[in-house]
Design a protein around this motif. Structure first.
Motif, PDB file in Angstrom:
ATOM      1  N   ILE A 151       0.943  -1.209  -0.047  1.00 50.42           N
ATOM      2  CA  ILE A 151       0.041   0.149   0.007  1.00 50.42           C
ATOM      3  C   ILE A 151       0.937   1.226   0.053  1.00 50.42           C
ATOM      4  O   ILE A 151       0.389   2.222  -0.474  1.00 50.42           O
ATOM      5  CB  ILE A 151      -0.890  -0.005   1.139  1.00 50.42           C
ATOM      6  CG1 ILE A 151      -2.223   1.178   1.047  1.00 50.42           C
ATOM      7  CG2 ILE A 151      -0.448   0.278   2.728  1.00 50.42           C
ATOM      8  CD1 ILE A 151      -3.006   0.753  -0.087  1.00 50.42           C
TER       9      ILE A 151
ATOM     10  N   ASP B  43      12.209   1.039   6.019  1.00 47.77           N
ATOM     11  CA  ASP B  43      11.757  -0.295   5.912  1.00 47.77           C
ATOM     12  C   ASP B  43      12.846  -0.970   6.716  1.00 47.77           C
ATOM     13  O   ASP B  43      13.927  -0.904   6.400  1.00 47.77           O
ATOM     14  CB  ASP B  43      11.603  -0.794   4.657  1.00 47.77           C
ATOM     15  CG  ASP B  43      10.349  -1.686   4.767  1.00 47.77           C
ATOM     16  OD1 ASP B  43       9.208  -1.891   4.221  1.00 47.77           O
ATOM     17  OD2 ASP B  43      10.974  -2.881   5.036  1.00 47.77           O
TER      18      ASP B  43
ATOM     19  N   SER C 262      -0.535  -4.270  10.289  1.00 51.14           N
ATOM     20  CA  SER C 262      -1.394  -3.586  11.330  1.00 51.14           C
ATOM     21  C   SER C 262      -1.090  -3.560  12.892  1.00 51.14           C
ATOM     22  O   SER C 262      -1.125  -2.569  13.428  1.00 51.14           O
ATOM     23  CB  SER C 262      -2.745  -4.148  11.218  1.00 51.14           C
ATOM     24  OG  SER C 262      -3.167  -4.117   9.602  1.00 51.14           O
TER      25      SER C 262
ATOM     26  N   GLU D 287      -2.116   3.998   8.038  1.00 53.18           N
ATOM     27  CA  GLU D 287      -3.258   2.946   7.353  1.00 53.18           C
ATOM     28  C   GLU D 287      -4.135   2.354   8.186  1.00 53.18           C
ATOM     29  O   GLU D 287      -3.903   2.219   9.592  1.00 53.18           O
ATOM     30  CB  GLU D 287      -2.273   1.895   7.025  1.00 53.18           C
ATOM     31  CG  GLU D 287      -2.103   2.111   5.254  1.00 53.18           C
ATOM     32  CD  GLU D 287      -3.385   2.468   4.553  1.00 53.18           C
ATOM     33  OE1 GLU D 287      -4.590   2.158   4.903  1.00 53.18           O
ATOM     34  OE2 GLU D 287      -3.333   3.112   3.403  1.00 53.18           O
TER      35      GLU D 287
END
Ligand SMILES: NC(=O)c1ccc[n+]([C@@H]2O[C@H](COP(=O)([O-])OP(=O)(O)OC[C@H]3O[C@@H](n4cnc5c(N)ncnc54)[C@H](O)[C@@H]3O)[C@@H](O)[C@H]2O)c1
Length: 361
Positions: free
Chosen positions: A14, A36, A78, A98
Motif C-alpha cells: 500500500i 523499512d 497492522s 493506514e
C-alpha cells in the motif's frame, strides 16, 4: 506556502499508493525520508518511484529523529501501527496511518489522548470517504434529503486464497492482522457506519473455512442503530474463482441508493424524492482519486486552511473499529453485543476456531 515535509515507514504494497499520491501532490508534500526494516523492499520503491535526495532508514526511531519532518505516514503491518503512531506523536509529528488504526480499542483511546496532549493530528486512511460518489451520498444524508433512513446493506464477495496469505506472514492471524473483516472489510464497514449513524447493538457470526489460517473468511451481521434503522452485512474472501466485488445500499423514506461492482464503480440506483438521478450521478463513480483528495484535505487541516473536524480522525476510526469488534465479540460469545464497547482486542479471538469452522468453547 511551503510543502510539508513527509516521511514514510513501511515500503510494501500500500506504500506505493501513498508514494504515487505524494508525487502527484508535490506542491503540498515533499517526501524526504523513507524507512523499512527490509532494505531490499526500500530499494524497490526508491527505483520504482525514482526517489532522489531521500534519506533511507532501517529503524523507525532514526526516521523520527529527523527534526525537519512535519508528517509521518505509517504503512506497516497492522499490529505495528499502535507503537509507531505513539512514537511519532512523542517525536511531535503529525501522523497519517493506514487502517486499522490499531487492533485494540484501549490503544485507540490512548492514542486519542496522546494526540491531544502532544497537539498533533492523527489521520486514519479511510480514503473511500473522500471518493466523490460517497461524498455525494453523505452530503444528501447530512442535509436530510433521504428523510428517515430505514435500512442499509453492506456486501463484500472477493477471493483471497493461500498465495495472498503466504506473501506476507502477518496476514491471517489475530495478533498481527485481525481477520478478513479487519483487513479487507473495514472500508465498507466504515462507509456503512458513516452513512447510518450511531450503533446500539450488533449480532454477528463469523466462520473460518480454512484451517491453515487463524482468522475468519465468512462473516454476517445484523446492525441495530440508535435511530431505529437496521443494516445487514455479508462478507467473504472465499468467492470462487475470483472477486465479484462490493455493494452498499441504503433504503430510506425519500430515496434509495445502491452502488456495487468490483471497486464500487457501478451506480445501480440513486433515486431521491421522485427523481431518478442514477444517470446524472453515475459519472461520479469513475472518479477514484480519493487518495489525492484525502492528502489535499489533510494538508488543509494541518495548515489550518480548514478548521472543521477531520472526517478521518481517530474518533471516527474508533466507530468503525467498534462495529467490527462488535461483530467479533458477538460471534465469540454467541450473543448480541451492546455498543459502545469499552474494550476489545483482536487477540481476544485467539481461541475462536480450533480447526475449520469449529468453535473453541
Ligand atoms: N487503505 C487501504 O486501502 C489499504 C490497502 C492495503 C493495505 N492496507 C493496510 O496497510 C498496512 C500494510 O499493508 P501492506 O499490504 O502494504 O503490507 P506489506 O506486508 O505489503 O508491507 C508492509 C511493509 O512494512 C515493512 N515493515 C515491517 N515491519 C517494519 C518495521 N518494524 N519498520 C519498518 N518497516 C517495517 C515490511 O518490510 C513491508 O515492506 C496494513 O495495516 C493494511 O491493513 C490498507
Amino acid at each position: 506556502m511551503k510543502p510539508l515535509r513527509i516521511g514514510l515507514i513501511g515500503c510494501g504494497h500500500i506504500a506505493k499508493k501513498h508514494l504515487a499520491t505524494i508525487q502527484k501532490n508535490k506542491d503540498l508534500f515533499q517526501l524526504t525520508d523513507v524507512c523499512d526494516t527490509n532494505p531490499e523492499q526500500m530499494d524497490v520503491v526508491m527505483q520504482d518511484y525514482q526517489l532522489n535526495n531521500i534519506t533511507t532508514h532501517i529503524s523507525t526511531s532514526s526516521l523520527l529523529s529527523n527534526k525537519e519532518l512535519d508528517v509521518v505516514v505509517i504503512t506497516t503491518p497492522s499490529s505495528l501501527h499502535y507503537g509507531m503512531v505513539q512514537s511519532a506523536l512523542q517525536f511531535k509529528k503529525h501522523v497519517i496511518v493506514e487502517k486499522p488504526l490499531t487492533l485494540n480499542l484501549k490503544e485507540v483511546d490512548h492514542l486519542i489522548q496522546l494526540a491531544t496532549l502532544k497537539q498533533r493530528e492523527i489521520f486514519v486512511c479511510h480514503q473511500l470517504r473522500y471518493r466523490p460518489i460517497f461524498q455525494e451520498i453523505k452530503n444528501k444524508i447530512m442535509h436530510n434529503a433521504f428523510g428517515k433512513i430505514y435500512s442499509g446493506v453492506g456486501l463484500m464477495r472477493i477471493n483471497r486464497s493461500s498465495p495472498y496469505f503466504e506473501e506476507a506472514t502477518w496476514r491471517g492471524t489475530w495478533q498481527t492482522d485481525g481477520g478478513m473483516l479487519c483487513n479487507q472489510g473495514l472500508h465498507f464497514i466504515d462507509l456503512l457506519c458513516w452513512f447510518m449513524g450511531d450503533l446500539a447493538s450488533i449480532q454477528g457470526k463469523i466462520v473460518n473455512t480454512r484451517d491453515w489460517k487463524e482468522t475468519e473468511d465468512i462473516a454476517t451481521a445484523i446492525l441495530n442503530y440508535r435511530n431505529g434503522s437496521i443494516a445487514t452485512i455479508y462478507s467473504d474472501i472465499v468467492t470462487n474463482p475470483s472477486n465479484i466485488g462490493y455493494l452498499i445500499s441504503i433504503t430510506a423514506e425519500k430515496g434509495t441508493v445502491s452502488i456495487s461492482g468490483p471497486n464500487f464503480n457501478q451506480l445501480e440506483r440513486f433515486y431521491l424524492d421522485g427523481a431518478d438521478l442514477t444517470e446524472t450521478l453515475a459519472p461520479l463513480t469513475t472518479d477514484t482519486e480519493e487518495h489525492s483528495y484525502m492528502y489535499q484535505a489533510i494538508y488543509k487541516q494541518l495548515v489550518k486552511e480548514d478548521t472543521t473536524s477531520s472526517m478521518i480522525s481517530p474518533t471516527e476510526a474508533r466507530k468503525s473499529l467498534e462495529c467490527l469488534f462488535g461483530i467479533y465479540q458477538s460471534s465469540l460469545l454467541s450473543k448480541e453485543q451492546a455498543i459502545p464497547m469499552k474494550q476489545f482486542a483482536t487477540t481476544d479471538m485467539t481461541n475462536m476456531f480450533i480447526k475449520g469452522s469449529e468453535r473453541h468453547d
